[in-house]
Motif scaffolding. Structure first.
Motif, PDB file in Angstrom:
ATOM      1  N   ARG A   1       1.487   4.610  -3.194  1.00 37.16           N
ATOM      2  CA  ARG A   1       1.160   5.897  -2.210  1.00 37.16           C
ATOM      3  C   ARG A   1       3.320   6.718  -2.894  1.00 37.16           C
ATOM      4  NH1 ARG A   1      -2.109   4.545   2.171  1.00 37.16           N
ATOM      5  NH2 ARG A   1       0.037   4.762   3.244  1.00 37.16           N
TER       6      ARG A   1
ATOM      7  N   GLU B   1       5.420   6.252  -1.371  1.00 36.22           N
ATOM      8  CA  GLU B   1       5.794   6.039   0.259  1.00 36.22           C
ATOM      9  C   GLU B   1       7.199   5.164  -0.060  1.00 36.22           C
ATOM     10  OE1 GLU B   1       1.948   7.376   2.481  1.00 36.22           O
ATOM     11  OE2 GLU B   1       2.702   6.132   2.866  1.00 36.22           O
TER      12      GLU B   1
ATOM     13  N   ALA C   1       0.755  -1.470  -0.251  1.00 36.02           N
ATOM     14  CA  ALA C   1       0.041   0.037  -0.003  1.00 36.02           C
ATOM     15  C   ALA C   1       0.422   1.561  -0.450  1.00 36.02           C
ATOM     16  CB  ALA C   1      -0.626   0.151   1.047  1.00 36.02           C
ATOM     17  N   ALA C   2       2.045   0.856   0.786  1.00 29.28           N
ATOM     18  CA  ALA C   2       3.599   2.448   0.827  1.00 29.28           C
ATOM     19  C   ALA C   2       3.695   2.339  -0.578  1.00 29.28           C
ATOM     20  CB  ALA C   2       3.433   1.993   2.058  1.00 29.28           C
ATOM     21  N   ARG C   3       3.892   1.122  -1.395  1.00 33.38           N
ATOM     22  CA  ARG C   3       4.551   1.915  -2.046  1.00 33.38           C
ATOM     23  C   ARG C   3       3.618   2.049  -3.356  1.00 33.38           C
ATOM     24  NH1 ARG C   3       7.330  -3.364  -5.543  1.00 33.38           N
ATOM     25  NH2 ARG C   3       4.184  -4.030  -5.478  1.00 33.38           N
TER      26      ARG C   3
END
Lengths: 345, 300
Positions: free
Chosen positions: A158, A160, A154-156
């Motif tokens: 976005r 991040e 999920a971070a990737r």
């Protein structure tokens, strides 16, 4: 960094042996070394306090000692960046300290008192503290590996650039969820690091009952990710190995399995007298005590004096005592909490 | 969205056909055959601000992700006071000549878990409205799509944003002589039986589609039971431990004095769902055996 699809033994065979000297990592300065030592002593003293509270009947449920695991827990968590996210296991109190958790909060939670982050619904290290970027485990071993992978994904998405780090043992790595989680992370090249805390025993079961391969990091070859086996009692080696793996993951090269070989110096939990561990084995690993050896190292390197370390320990113990005195007087949570928050709004 | 063969292939039932072209491979993720990893990764993404949808290629395979749903997702609100806005969806149910491993109705397992919402739409518009509500819900939702209904039931579906709130039963046919409580595929044969009994014998039968097991719209069900005094509960899932038992217990507990007959349940025989058409037809409930039980209840 270990080569892709290969494992490196780096000073360790995967079985117990006494290593002569500790690693001095060029990635660390002396202030960071003092931080490492401080968090290792905190973890050790917290453990002694929990053992006492358990004998006094004040700490109920599972009290899982992490003695022997301090270097692995503190070294790995210390290698993480400011935005990175920790998915610890039950012998990682050192990692909680590295991520800024305080003793009082840990105790309130562990003793299930009023004000616990989990309202008394659960204890041990199962809590989550989003501000401190800590997401605790559940008792089902390996369950959090795919969760840590999904969090990183999920971070990737976005954009991040964060890394998640999670942990498993020589027993827990045998579950299907562990396998699925690692494979998923490898296929997706996710920025996730898995520390396999090989502490020789899964409850009472020795490694011979748990796996047939020589080193657990050998499995990296099958997953097509990075793998390495290290001495998990050597805090700067743990730090340096994790730092390299984290930066490699951050660069988009996917996960690393780090088998960190330690010894569980007490029973599975405090109820367990660990009669099944040969005395000679414990004596051998006693010589490898990660905290005592690092204290000696710090003194030898001229970073702190024996007196300074003694003072540091005293202040940690005083802080612990104050927290215990406060927390044991707290009531248990109001029974109504049991009826709340099965769902969120 | 994560799942097996959902990207380029468009899903085993072609539900995600065109998704990868429209949303891209970052958002439509083809996953390995790892249901625990699919659900687990969805939970991790949900904890990190996303609203993932995890597809089980067949809902039977949700067993391989069961631990993630009930122990990780299902306890997070209680332990962490934190939402896991995730939907696990897939095709369920029998009657299509599959086999014991492609026909299971397992919704009651999750209704028993505490902490997981359970949705079983019977109509296309509800499927849309409940799916949007499920994606927007901050809790884990298990969403059962009966595969026998996929291409069988046709109706107009409202354009644009259309939301059907979770926990609201729908009276799909009003009546006064008895209440048939159902969900999923059973709603359709309940309607068929009600129509037949109306046409042949003039009975006025109320059919209620509960639509969601968790949360359960007890009020609508109790109102209907109190109005008609006779209740038959029908679901395609097997009888023992099925959600029908829970509905019957609530009615017996809270509307006992209004009842004029025992609460009856019509459900599948307590067996795995068999393969051969003769066996499958014998085991699963249908409009005929439902009609028989309704008549017995009406004549009680």
């Amino acid at each position: 960094m270990a080569k892709k699809s290969a494992t490196s033994t780096k000073k360790h065979s995967g079985k117990s042996d006494v290593q002569q000297s500790l690693t001095r990592s060029s990635l660390l300065n002396d202030k960071q070394r003092i931080d490492l030592l401080t968090n290792m002593i905190r973890a050790r003293e917290y453990d002694y306090a929990m053992q006492r509270l358990n004998r006094q009947g004040r700490a109920f449920g599972g009290v899982y000692s992490q003695i022997g695991n301090e270097a692995t827990a503190v070294g790995s968590a210390s290698a993480m960046g400011k935005e990175d996210v920790l998915f610890p296991m039950h012998r990682n109190v050192g990692g909680h300290y590295v991520f800024g958790q305080d003793t009082q909060t840990l105790l309130i939670n562990q003793l299930a008192r009023e004000g616990s982050m989990m309202r008394g619904t659960d204890g041990t290290g199962h809590y989550a503290d989003t501000e401190k970027r800590i997401y605790g485990n559940i008792s089902h071993l390996g369950a959090m590996i795919p969760v840590a992978a999904g969090f990183a994904m999920a971070a990737r998405m976005r954009g991040e650039n964060i890394v998640t780090m999670t942990y498993i043992g020589d027993g827990g790595i045998q579950t299907g969820e562990s396998h699925e989680g690692i494979n998923f992370a490898a296929v997706q090249k996710l920025p996730m690091i898995l520390i396999i805390e090989n502490n020789q025993y899964a409850y009472s079961s020795p490694s011979s009952v748990e796996y047939a391969c020589e080193k657990l990091s050998d499995r990296a070859l099958g997953y097509g990710c990075f793998g390495i086996t290290i001495d998990g009692t050597d805090v700067e080696l743990v730090y340096e190995t994790c730092k390299n793996a984290i930066e490699n993951a951050r660069a988009g090269n996917g996960p690393t399995l780090i088998e960190s070989v330690t010894m569980r110096m007490r029973g599975h939990a405090e109820h367990d007298d660990f009669f099944y561990v040969p005395k000679e084995k414990l004596e051998l690993w006693q010589k490898k005590d990660p905290v005592i050896r690092y204290e000696q190292f710090i003194i030898e390197q001229g970073i702190m004096t024996e007196k300074q370390i003694s003072d540091l320990r005293t202040s940690i113990i005083e802080e612990l005592r104050a927290a215990i005195d406060y927390v044991v007087e707290l009531p248990f949570p109001n029974a109504d909490e049991g009826y709340k928050s099965v769902f969120v709004d | 969205m994560l799942g097996e063969d959902i990207g380029t292939y468009g899903g085993a039932f072609k539900l995600t056909k065109g998704f990868i072209e429209e949303f891209g491979s970052k958002r439509i993720v083809d996953a390995p055959i790892s249901e625990a990893a699919i659900v687990g990764a969805a939970i991790g993404a949900a904890l990190n601000g996303m609203r993932p949808v995890a597809e089980m290629q067949f809902m039977d395979f949700v067993t391989c992700g069961f631990n993630q749903i009930v122990n990780v997702a299902g306890t997070t609100a209680y332990r962490w006071n934190m939402g896991v806005p995730m939907v696990v969806r897939g095709p369920s149910g029998g009657g299509v000549g599959a086999n014991p491993f492609h026909s299971r109705n397992s919704e009651a397992w999750f209704a028993h878990a505490s902490g997981v919402k359970v949705v079983c739409p019977a109509f296309p518009a509800d499927a849309k409205g409940l799916m949007i509500a499920s994606i927007r819900d901050n809790n884990p939702v298990v969403f059962y799509e009966h595969k026998g209904l996929y291409r069988k039931i046709k109706e107009e579906v409202p354009e644009g944003e259309y939301i059907v709130s979770l926990g609201k039963a729908r009276i799909v046919r009003e009546g006064n002589d008895c209440s048939v409580i159902s969900y999923g595929s059973a709603v359709h044969f309940a309607l068929e039986a009600a129509q037949k009994l109306h046409d042949e014998k003039g009975y006025s039968i109320e059919v209620i589609d509960i639509r969601t097991l968790v949360p359960f719209d007890e009020e609508t069900v109790l109102q209907s039971a109190k109005k008609t005094g006779k209740v038959i509960i029908v679901h395609e899932a097997s009888l023992t431990g099925g959600f029908g038992g829970e509905i019957a217990a609530r009615i017996a507990d809270k509307a006992f004095e209004y009842l004029d007959a025992p609460i009856k349940r019509v459900a599948a025989y307590d067996s795995p769902t068999p393969f051969a058409p003769t066996l499958e037809k014998a085991v699963l409930p249908n409009a005929e055996n439902l009609q028989k039980v309704i008549e017995e209840t009406l004549n009680y």
